[in-house]
Write a protein that holds these residues in place. Structure first.
Motif, PDB file in Angstrom:
ATOM      1  N   SER A   1     -65.066   0.608 -60.519  1.00  0.00           N
ATOM      2  CA  SER A   1     -66.114   1.608 -60.268  1.00  0.00           C
ATOM      3  C   SER A   1     -66.326   1.822 -58.771  1.00  0.00           C
ATOM      4  CB  SER A   1     -67.423   1.191 -60.948  1.00  0.00           C
ATOM      5  OG  SER A   1     -67.232   0.993 -62.328  1.00  0.00           O
ATOM      6  N   CYS A   2     -65.267   2.030 -58.042  1.00  0.00           N
ATOM      7  CA  CYS A   2     -65.369   2.178 -56.580  1.00  0.00           C
ATOM      8  C   CYS A   2     -65.622   3.630 -56.193  1.00  0.00           C
ATOM      9  CB  CYS A   2     -64.082   1.687 -55.914  1.00  0.00           C
ATOM     10  SG  CYS A   2     -63.721  -0.063 -56.213  1.00  0.00           S
ATOM     11  N   TYR A   3     -66.385   3.800 -55.153  1.00  0.00           N
ATOM     12  CA  TYR A   3     -66.654   5.139 -54.615  1.00  0.00           C
ATOM     13  C   TYR A   3     -66.771   5.043 -53.097  1.00  0.00           C
ATOM     14  CZ  TYR A   3     -71.469   3.450 -54.373  1.00  0.00           C
ATOM     15  OH  TYR A   3     -72.600   2.711 -54.080  1.00  0.00           O
ATOM     16  N   ARG A   4     -66.465   6.160 -52.448  1.00  0.00           N
ATOM     17  CA  ARG A   4     -66.529   6.209 -50.986  1.00  0.00           C
ATOM     18  C   ARG A   4     -67.599   7.208 -50.574  1.00  0.00           C
ATOM     19  NH1 ARG A   4     -61.601   6.593 -50.216  1.00  0.00           N
ATOM     20  NH2 ARG A   4     -61.137   4.516 -49.435  1.00  0.00           N
ATOM     21  N   ARG A   5     -68.422   6.822 -49.596  1.00  0.00           N
ATOM     22  CA  ARG A   5     -69.482   7.702 -49.127  1.00  0.00           C
ATOM     23  C   ARG A   5     -68.917   8.771 -48.188  1.00  0.00           C
ATOM     24  NH1 ARG A   5     -70.949   2.449 -48.930  1.00  0.00           N
ATOM     25  NH2 ARG A   5     -72.746   1.766 -50.147  1.00  0.00           N
ATOM     26  N   LYS A   6     -69.417   9.957 -48.349  1.00  0.00           N
ATOM     27  CA  LYS A   6     -69.024  11.053 -47.470  1.00  0.00           C
ATOM     28  C   LYS A   6     -70.237  11.512 -46.687  1.00  0.00           C
ATOM     29  CE  LYS A   6     -67.003  15.694 -47.494  1.00  0.00           C
ATOM     30  NZ  LYS A   6     -66.512  16.814 -48.339  1.00  0.00           N
ATOM     31  N   ASP A   7     -70.103  11.525 -45.374  1.00  0.00           N
ATOM     32  CA  ASP A   7     -71.197  11.875 -44.460  1.00  0.00           C
ATOM     33  C   ASP A   7     -72.270  10.777 -44.502  1.00  0.00           C
ATOM     34  OD1 ASP A   7     -69.923  14.261 -43.759  1.00  0.00           O
ATOM     35  OD2 ASP A   7     -70.799  15.306 -45.471  1.00  0.00           O
TER      36      ASP A   7
ATOM     37  N   ILE B   1     -60.633   6.094 -56.163  1.00  0.00           N
ATOM     38  CA  ILE B   1     -61.892   5.876 -55.443  1.00  0.00           C
ATOM     39  C   ILE B   1     -62.561   7.236 -55.271  1.00  0.00           C
ATOM     40  CG2 ILE B   1     -62.949   5.013 -53.326  1.00  0.00           C
ATOM     41  CD1 ILE B   1     -60.535   3.172 -52.986  1.00  0.00           C
ATOM     42  N   LYS B   2     -63.666   7.426 -55.971  1.00  0.00           N
ATOM     43  CA  LYS B   2     -64.349   8.712 -55.948  1.00  0.00           C
ATOM     44  C   LYS B   2     -65.120   8.887 -54.639  1.00  0.00           C
ATOM     45  CE  LYS B   2     -64.981   8.503 -60.956  1.00  0.00           C
ATOM     46  NZ  LYS B   2     -65.965   8.490 -62.059  1.00  0.00           N
ATOM     47  N   GLU B   3     -65.339  10.111 -54.269  1.00  0.00           N
ATOM     48  CA  GLU B   3     -66.148  10.423 -53.088  1.00  0.00           C
ATOM     49  C   GLU B   3     -67.509  10.936 -53.541  1.00  0.00           C
ATOM     50  OE1 GLU B   3     -64.609  13.190 -50.250  1.00  0.00           O
ATOM     51  OE2 GLU B   3     -63.685  11.617 -49.033  1.00  0.00           O
ATOM     52  N   ILE B   4     -68.565  10.450 -52.876  1.00  0.00           N
ATOM     53  CA  ILE B   4     -69.906  10.932 -53.187  1.00  0.00           C
ATOM     54  C   ILE B   4     -70.564  11.424 -51.902  1.00  0.00           C
ATOM     55  CG2 ILE B   4     -70.164   9.338 -55.137  1.00  0.00           C
ATOM     56  CD1 ILE B   4     -72.100   7.716 -53.322  1.00  0.00           C
ATOM     57  N   ASP B   5     -71.415  12.406 -52.040  1.00  0.00           N
ATOM     58  CA  ASP B   5     -72.129  12.956 -50.894  1.00  0.00           C
ATOM     59  C   ASP B   5     -73.286  12.028 -50.536  1.00  0.00           C
ATOM     60  OD1 ASP B   5     -73.381  14.409 -48.962  1.00  0.00           O
ATOM     61  OD2 ASP B   5     -73.996  16.059 -50.265  1.00  0.00           O
TER      62      ASP B   5
ATOM     63  N   ALA C   1     -66.907   2.272 -48.482  1.00  0.00           N
ATOM     64  CA  ALA C   1     -66.834   2.280 -49.941  1.00  0.00           C
ATOM     65  C   ALA C   1     -67.612   1.113 -50.530  1.00  0.00           C
ATOM     66  CB  ALA C   1     -65.378   2.217 -50.394  1.00  0.00           C
ATOM     67  N   SER C   2     -68.008   1.291 -51.788  1.00  0.00           N
ATOM     68  CA  SER C   2     -68.657   0.244 -52.563  1.00  0.00           C
ATOM     69  C   SER C   2     -68.059   0.223 -53.955  1.00  0.00           C
ATOM     70  CB  SER C   2     -70.168   0.481 -52.663  1.00  0.00           C
ATOM     71  OG  SER C   2     -70.799   0.358 -51.414  1.00  0.00           O
ATOM     72  N   CYS C   3     -68.166  -0.926 -54.608  1.00  0.00           N
ATOM     73  CA  CYS C   3     -67.689  -1.073 -55.978  1.00  0.00           C
ATOM     74  C   CYS C   3     -68.747  -1.841 -56.765  1.00  0.00           C
ATOM     75  CB  CYS C   3     -66.354  -1.821 -56.020  1.00  0.00           C
ATOM     76  SG  CYS C   3     -65.058  -1.105 -54.974  1.00  0.00           S
ATOM     77  N   SER C   4     -68.483  -2.075 -58.028  1.00  0.00           N
ATOM     78  CA  SER C   4     -69.424  -2.823 -58.847  1.00  0.00           C
ATOM     79  C   SER C   4     -69.353  -4.312 -58.529  1.00  0.00           C
ATOM     80  CB  SER C   4     -69.123  -2.592 -60.324  1.00  0.00           C
ATOM     81  OG  SER C   4     -67.813  -3.041 -60.634  1.00  0.00           O
ATOM     82  N   ALA C   5     -70.219  -5.077 -59.184  1.00  0.00           N
ATOM     83  CA  ALA C   5     -70.220  -6.547 -59.079  1.00  0.00           C
ATOM     84  C   ALA C   5     -70.446  -7.042 -57.662  1.00  0.00           C
ATOM     85  CB  ALA C   5     -68.931  -7.135 -59.636  1.00  0.00           C
TER      86      ALA C   5
ATOM     87  N   PRO D   1     -53.882   3.577 -50.310  1.00  0.00           N
ATOM     88  CA  PRO D   1     -54.985   4.417 -50.785  1.00  0.00           C
ATOM     89  C   PRO D   1     -56.014   3.696 -51.649  1.00  0.00           C
ATOM     90  CG  PRO D   1     -52.890   5.575 -51.014  1.00  0.00           C
ATOM     91  CD  PRO D   1     -52.561   4.177 -50.604  1.00  0.00           C
ATOM     92  N   THR D   2     -55.595   2.731 -52.450  1.00  0.00           N
ATOM     93  CA  THR D   2     -56.544   2.046 -53.336  1.00  0.00           C
ATOM     94  C   THR D   2     -56.898   0.642 -52.854  1.00  0.00           C
ATOM     95  OG1 THR D   2     -54.723   1.255 -54.737  1.00  0.00           O
ATOM     96  CG2 THR D   2     -55.789   3.339 -55.366  1.00  0.00           C
ATOM     97  N   THR D   3     -56.472   0.294 -51.658  1.00  0.00           N
ATOM     98  CA  THR D   3     -56.782  -1.028 -51.111  1.00  0.00           C
ATOM     99  C   THR D   3     -58.035  -0.958 -50.247  1.00  0.00           C
ATOM    100  OG1 THR D   3     -54.457  -1.665 -51.073  1.00  0.00           O
ATOM    101  CG2 THR D   3     -55.945  -2.947 -49.702  1.00  0.00           C
ATOM    102  N   LEU D   4     -58.921  -1.922 -50.456  1.00  0.00           N
ATOM    103  CA  LEU D   4     -60.164  -1.998 -49.700  1.00  0.00           C
ATOM    104  C   LEU D   4     -60.288  -3.362 -49.035  1.00  0.00           C
ATOM    105  CD1 LEU D   4     -62.583  -0.418 -52.344  1.00  0.00           C
ATOM    106  CD2 LEU D   4     -61.701   0.692 -50.276  1.00  0.00           C
ATOM    107  N   LEU D   5     -60.802  -3.371 -47.837  1.00  0.00           N
ATOM    108  CA  LEU D   5     -61.123  -4.615 -47.131  1.00  0.00           C
ATOM    109  C   LEU D   5     -62.645  -4.703 -47.078  1.00  0.00           C
ATOM    110  CD1 LEU D   5     -58.472  -4.401 -44.271  1.00  0.00           C
ATOM    111  CD2 LEU D   5     -58.366  -5.801 -46.352  1.00  0.00           C
ATOM    112  N   CYS D   6     -63.172  -5.631 -47.827  1.00  0.00           N
ATOM    113  CA  CYS D   6     -64.618  -5.681 -48.073  1.00  0.00           C
ATOM    114  C   CYS D   6     -65.279  -6.829 -47.318  1.00  0.00           C
ATOM    115  CB  CYS D   6     -64.889  -5.829 -49.566  1.00  0.00           C
ATOM    116  SG  CYS D   6     -64.164  -4.500 -50.566  1.00  0.00           S
ATOM    117  N   GLY D   7     -66.405  -6.521 -46.697  1.00  0.00           N
ATOM    118  CA  GLY D   7     -67.151  -7.540 -45.973  1.00  0.00           C
ATOM    119  C   GLY D   7     -67.855  -8.487 -46.922  1.00  0.00           C
ATOM    120  N   LEU D   8     -67.942  -9.745 -46.522  1.00  0.00           N
ATOM    121  CA  LEU D   8     -68.642 -10.748 -47.324  1.00  0.00           C
ATOM    122  C   LEU D   8     -70.076 -10.890 -46.841  1.00  0.00           C
ATOM    123  CD1 LEU D   8     -65.752 -13.369 -47.581  1.00  0.00           C
ATOM    124  CD2 LEU D   8     -66.374 -11.550 -49.197  1.00  0.00           C
TER     125      LEU D   8
END
Length: 237
Positions: free
Chosen positions: A87-93, A138-142, A100-104, A115-122
């Motif tokens: 359930s990942c999505y990327r913020r636009k603006d 990875i969907k984009e959301i406004d 990006a953020s995902c579930s859990a 394109p589908t690889t994310l480096l996530c902060g702990l």
């Protein structure tokens, strides 16, 4: 009555007499203590658990965290493999444009080399990243109208706090809810009708207190604790 029986009864009587004397002494002692405490003036000293800030006017420092540059970890960062994310999505603006953020609980992620690889902060204050692969597009959301709270907070009482990313938390009778989980000190950062961050002065403050399993639990008013450092995540400097 023979001597053995007589001395046996005398012994029993002496035991009861001694017990009576001890009981009377204890009752008198307890009564004296109760009287003394009931007439004492109420204490006005601060709670032993209350935090006293040695530098209450020291301005809060804002720190911008850019952990990934061009799809690669920034200097000083280490990466661990963490598997898939859903359930990942990327913020636009907005302030976190491109992140990006995902579930859990996967909250702050930068784009990786694929394109589908994310480096996530702990944690905002640690130079550690988790490599995750999105299990779908990875969907984009406004996010242009969204003003996110800081990713992390370091408080004057030594607590280090990460913003809430969902889940079921406890409650309290005054209606305040949990906004940040903290390590290094008791309590969590609370949110309500007032702004989460009081930025009316250079030294920002937040409200800190406990939550209970029962949302009707009555707790003392939360403490106001100064924010030493507020960490903001950005996709680029």
């Amino acid at each position: 009555m023979n001597a053995a029986i007589r001395w046996g009864w005398i012994g029993v009587v002496l035991v009861f007499v001694a017990a009576g004397v001890i009981f009377a002494f204890r009752a008198t002692d307890t009564a004296d203590t109760t009287d003394a405490s009931s007439t004492a003036a109420p204490s006005t000293a601060a709670s032993p658990t209350a935090f006293v800030d040695p530098n209450p006017d020291q301005p809060t420092k804002s720190e911008i965290v850019v952990a990934v540059e061009g799809g690669r970890p920034a200097a000083g960062y280490t990466v661990e493999e963490a598997g898939q994310a859903s359930s990942c999505y990327r913020r636009k603006d907005g302030q976190e444009d491109g992140l990006a953020s995902c579930s859990a609980g996967v909250d702050v992620c930068w784009a990786g080399p694929e394109p589908t690889t994310l480096l996530c902060g702990l944690k905002a204050w640690e130079k550690k990243l988790a490599r995750r692969v999105a299990d779908g597009p990875i969907k984009e959301i406004d996010a242009s109208g969204y003003e996110p709270p800081p990713w992390g907070l370091e408080l004057a009482n030594g607590a280090k706090c990460v913003r809430r990313t969902g889940g079921s938390w406890g409650g309290r009778a005054d209606g305040l809810i949990g906004a940040y989980s903290c390590e290094g000190a008791s309590g969590i950062v609370l949110d309500g009708d007032d702004p989460l961050l009081d930025q009316s002065k250079p030294a920002w403050t937040v409200k800190v207190g406990p939550l209970g399993d029962d949302p009707t639990t009555v707790f003392p008013p939360p403490e106001k604790i100064r924010v030493v450092t507020a960490y903001f995540a950005k996709s680029s400097a």
